[in-house]
Enzyme design. Structure first.
Site, PDB file in Angstrom:
ATOM      1  N   SER A 141       0.860  -1.193   0.000  1.00  6.79           N
ATOM      2  CA  SER A 141       0.000   0.000   0.000  1.00  6.79           C
ATOM      3  C   SER A 141       0.892   1.237   0.000  1.00  6.79           C
ATOM      4  O   SER A 141       2.096   1.140   0.284  1.00  6.79           O
ATOM      5  CB  SER A 141      -0.840  -0.018   1.289  1.00  6.79           C
ATOM      6  N   TYR A 154      -1.561  -0.447  10.812  1.00  8.74           N
ATOM      7  CA  TYR A 154      -1.761  -0.811   9.396  1.00  8.74           C
ATOM      8  C   TYR A 154      -0.478  -0.517   8.604  1.00  8.74           C
ATOM      9  O   TYR A 154      -0.028  -1.347   7.806  1.00  8.74           O
ATOM     10  CB  TYR A 154      -2.944  -0.027   8.818  1.00  8.74           C
TER      11      TYR A 154
HETATM   12  P1  NDP Z   1     -11.758  -5.545   0.402  1.00  2.00           P
HETATM   13  O1  NDP Z   1     -12.199  -5.376   1.817  1.00  2.00           O
HETATM   14  O2  NDP Z   1     -12.757  -5.335  -0.677  1.00  2.00           O
HETATM   15  O3  NDP Z   1     -11.082  -6.975   0.209  1.00  2.00           O
HETATM   16  C1  NDP Z   1     -10.359  -7.607   1.220  1.00  2.00           C
HETATM   17  C2  NDP Z   1     -10.287  -9.081   0.901  1.00  2.00           C
HETATM   18  O4  NDP Z   1      -9.477  -9.742   1.900  1.00  2.00           O
HETATM   19  C3  NDP Z   1     -11.640  -9.758   0.920  1.00  2.00           C
HETATM   20  O5  NDP Z   1     -11.755 -10.593  -0.211  1.00  2.00           O
HETATM   21  C4  NDP Z   1     -11.621 -10.573   2.190  1.00  2.00           C
HETATM   22  O6  NDP Z   1     -12.373 -11.782   2.008  1.00  2.00           O
HETATM   23  C5  NDP Z   1     -10.148 -10.916   2.293  1.00  2.00           C
HETATM   24  N1  NDP Z   1      -9.771 -11.315   3.649  1.00  2.00           N
HETATM   25  C6  NDP Z   1      -9.846 -10.598   4.782  1.00  2.00           C
HETATM   26  N2  NDP Z   1      -9.474 -11.349   5.842  1.00  2.00           N
HETATM   27  C7  NDP Z   1      -9.160 -12.578   5.342  1.00  2.00           C
HETATM   28  C8  NDP Z   1      -8.716 -13.785   5.919  1.00  2.00           C
HETATM   29  N3  NDP Z   1      -8.516 -13.912   7.250  1.00  2.00           N
HETATM   30  N4  NDP Z   1      -8.487 -14.859   5.125  1.00  2.00           N
HETATM   31  C9  NDP Z   1      -8.681 -14.754   3.785  1.00  2.00           C
HETATM   32  N5  NDP Z   1      -9.117 -13.635   3.180  1.00  2.00           N
HETATM   33  C10 NDP Z   1      -9.347 -12.559   3.954  1.00  2.00           C
HETATM   34  O7  NDP Z   1     -10.546  -4.517   0.239  1.00  2.00           O
HETATM   35  P2  NDP Z   1      -9.482  -4.267  -0.938  1.00  2.00           P
HETATM   36  O8  NDP Z   1      -9.828  -4.985  -2.162  1.00  2.00           O
HETATM   37  O9  NDP Z   1      -9.265  -2.814  -0.972  1.00  2.00           O
HETATM   38  O10 NDP Z   1      -8.200  -4.922  -0.249  1.00  2.00           O
HETATM   39  C11 NDP Z   1      -7.308  -5.793  -0.901  1.00  2.00           C
HETATM   40  C12 NDP Z   1      -5.899  -5.461  -0.450  1.00  2.00           C
HETATM   41  O11 NDP Z   1      -5.550  -4.166  -0.920  1.00  2.00           O
HETATM   42  C13 NDP Z   1      -5.693  -5.427   1.061  1.00  2.00           C
HETATM   43  O12 NDP Z   1      -4.474  -6.059   1.376  1.00  2.00           O
HETATM   44  C14 NDP Z   1      -5.608  -3.939   1.359  1.00  2.00           C
HETATM   45  O13 NDP Z   1      -4.872  -3.682   2.517  1.00  2.00           O
HETATM   46  C15 NDP Z   1      -4.921  -3.434   0.109  1.00  2.00           C
HETATM   47  N6  NDP Z   1      -5.028  -2.020  -0.205  1.00  2.00           N
HETATM   48  C16 NDP Z   1      -6.241  -1.432  -0.389  1.00  2.00           C
HETATM   49  C17 NDP Z   1      -6.332  -0.078  -0.668  1.00  2.00           C
HETATM   50  C18 NDP Z   1      -7.641   0.607  -0.822  1.00  2.00           C
HETATM   51  O14 NDP Z   1      -7.676   1.856  -0.808  1.00  2.00           O
HETATM   52  N7  NDP Z   1      -8.759  -0.097  -0.953  1.00  2.00           N
HETATM   53  C19 NDP Z   1      -5.126   0.738  -0.826  1.00  2.00           C
HETATM   54  C20 NDP Z   1      -3.894   0.004  -0.662  1.00  2.00           C
HETATM   55  C21 NDP Z   1      -3.863  -1.312  -0.368  1.00  2.00           C
HETATM   56  P3  NDP Z   1     -13.274 -12.523   3.110  1.00  2.00           P
HETATM   57  O15 NDP Z   1     -13.799 -11.495   4.038  1.00  2.00           O
HETATM   58  O16 NDP Z   1     -14.339 -13.186   2.280  1.00  2.00           O
HETATM   59  O17 NDP Z   1     -12.348 -13.514   3.740  1.00  2.00           O
END
Ligand code: NDP
Length: 248
Positions: A141, A154
Site C-alpha cells: 500500500s 496498518y
Molecule cells: P476488500 O475489503 O474489498 O477486500 C479484502 C479481501 O481480503 C476480501 O476478499 C476478504 O475476504 C479478504 N480477507 C480478509 N481477511 C481474510 C482472511 N482472514 N483470510 C482470507 N481472506 C481474507 O478490500 P481491498 O480490495 O481494498 O483490499 C485488498 C488489499 O488491498 C488489502 O491487502 C488492502 O490492505 C490493500 N489495499 C487497499 C487499498 C484501498 O484503498 N482499498 C489501498 C492500498 C492497499 P473474506 O472477508 O471473504 O475472507
C-alpha cells in the site's frame, strides 16, 4: 510472460481488488483459484468467470490458518496441475489511534496482512521452485511507503509486506526464476473501509471520496496484469499507483 493457460491463486478474491484481478486474469486465459473466507461470494465469482468462458475454482481459505492455506493451495494445484502466479492480496484496515488500544484489531491486521501473506507464500513457493519459475504479487500500500496518524499498525503491517517482498525477490528471483512484485496502491474503491470500528476514522476515510476520484479495483488489476505480462527477463519489482487527484 504469456498468461494464457497459466494457473493463479488470488487471495482476498471475494471483493475489491482481488475479485477484479481474478476477473481480468480469467479473461486473459488464466485458470484462477479464487480464495477468501466468504464462499458464497467466491462461488458467485466462479459462475461469472465460467459464464464469460474462463476457468476458475473457489477456495474457502482463511489465510491466518496455515493448515487451511495448505489445503487450499493443494486444491488449486490438484485441479489445474500447477501454480504459476500467486497474488497475496487478502488484507484489512481497521484503523484507529494507538492510544485507543484496540489490540484485537492490531493483532488481526498483523495476522491477516503479514502472517497470512507469509502462510500463502510458504505454500506456493515449493510448487514454483519445482516448476522452475513463477510470479508472486504482494499487495502492500502507500501505507507500506509512508506513515499516517491513525494508521500506525496498518502502516507497520504494510511496511512489513514491502520489506518481505524485496527480501523475497532478492532470494528467489535470481536463484529460482520466481519474479516478485510489490504493489502499493493509494485510495481504491472497495469494501476496505467497512471494517473500521473507530467512528472518527471511518468518517474521515469516507470523506476522502469527496476530495478525490478513487482508483477502481480494475485499475489495480490492470497494473498487476502489466507486471505479469512483462517479458520473462523483466521483474517489475514495485508498482506505486495513486489516484491523480490524491494530494498525499
Ligand atoms: P476488500 O475489503 O474489498 O477486500 C479484502 C479481501 O481480503 C476480501 O476478499 C476478504 O475476504 C479478504 N480477507 C480478509 N481477511 C481474510 C482472511 N482472514 N483470510 C482470507 N481472506 C481474507 O478490500 P481491498 O480490495 O481494498 O483490499 C485488498 C488489499 O488491498 C488489502 O491487502 C488492502 O490492505 C490493500 N489495499 C487497499 C487499498 C484501498 O484503498 N482499498 C489501498 C492500498 C492497499 P473474506 O472477508 O471473504 O475472507
Amino acid at each position: 510472460m504469456e498468461l494464457n493457460g497459466k494457473v493463479a491463486l488470488v487471495s482476498g478474491a471475494s471483493s475489491g481488488i482481488g475479485a477484479a484481478t481474478a476477473r481480468k486474469l480469467a479473461a486473459n486465459g488464466v485458470k484462477v483459484g479464487v480464495a477468501a473466507r466468504r464462499l458464497d461470494r467466491l462461488e458467485q465469482l466462479v459462475s461469472e468467470i465460467r459464464a464469460a468462458g474462463g476457468e476458475a475454482v473457489a477456495i474457502a481459505m482463511d489465510v491466518t490458518d496455515p493448515a487451511a492455506v495448505a489445503v487450499g493451495v493443494k486444491k488449486l494445484a490438484d485441479t489445474y496441475g500447477a501454480i504459476d502466479i500467486a497474488f497475496n492480496n487478502a488484507g484489512l484496515m481497521p484503523i484507529s489511534d494507538v492510544e485507543s488500544l484496540k489490540t484485537d484489531e492490531w493483532h488481526r491486521m498483523m495476522d491477516v496482512n503479514v502472517k497470512g501473506l507469509l502462510n500463502t507464500t510458504a505454500e506456493v513457493l515449493p510448487y514454483m521452485k519445482k516448476q522452475g519459475g513463477g510470479h508472486i504479487v504482494n499487495t502492500s500500500s502507500i501505507a507500506g511507503r509512508k506513515v499516517f496518524p491513525g494508521l500506525a499498525v496498518y502502516c507497520s503491517s504494510k511496511h512489513a509486506v514491502t520489506a518481505f517482498s524485496e527480501g523475497l525477490r532478492l532470494e528467489v528471483a535470481p536463484k529460482h526464476n520466481i519474479r516478485v512484485t510489490c504493489i502499493q496502491p493509494g485510495a481504491v474503491e472497495s469494501e476496505l473501509f467497512e471494517h473500521i470500528s473507530d467512528e472518527k476514522y471511518r468518517e474521515q476515510m469516507e470523506q476522502l471520496k469527496d476530495q478525490m476520484t478513487f482508483l477502481k479495483a480494475e485499475d489495480i488489476a490492470d497494473t498487476i496484469l502489466f507486471a505479469l505480462k512483462a517479458p520473462k527477463h523483466v521483474n517489475v519489482a514495485e508498482v506505486f499507483v495513486l489516484p491523480t487527484t490524491q494530494p498525499w
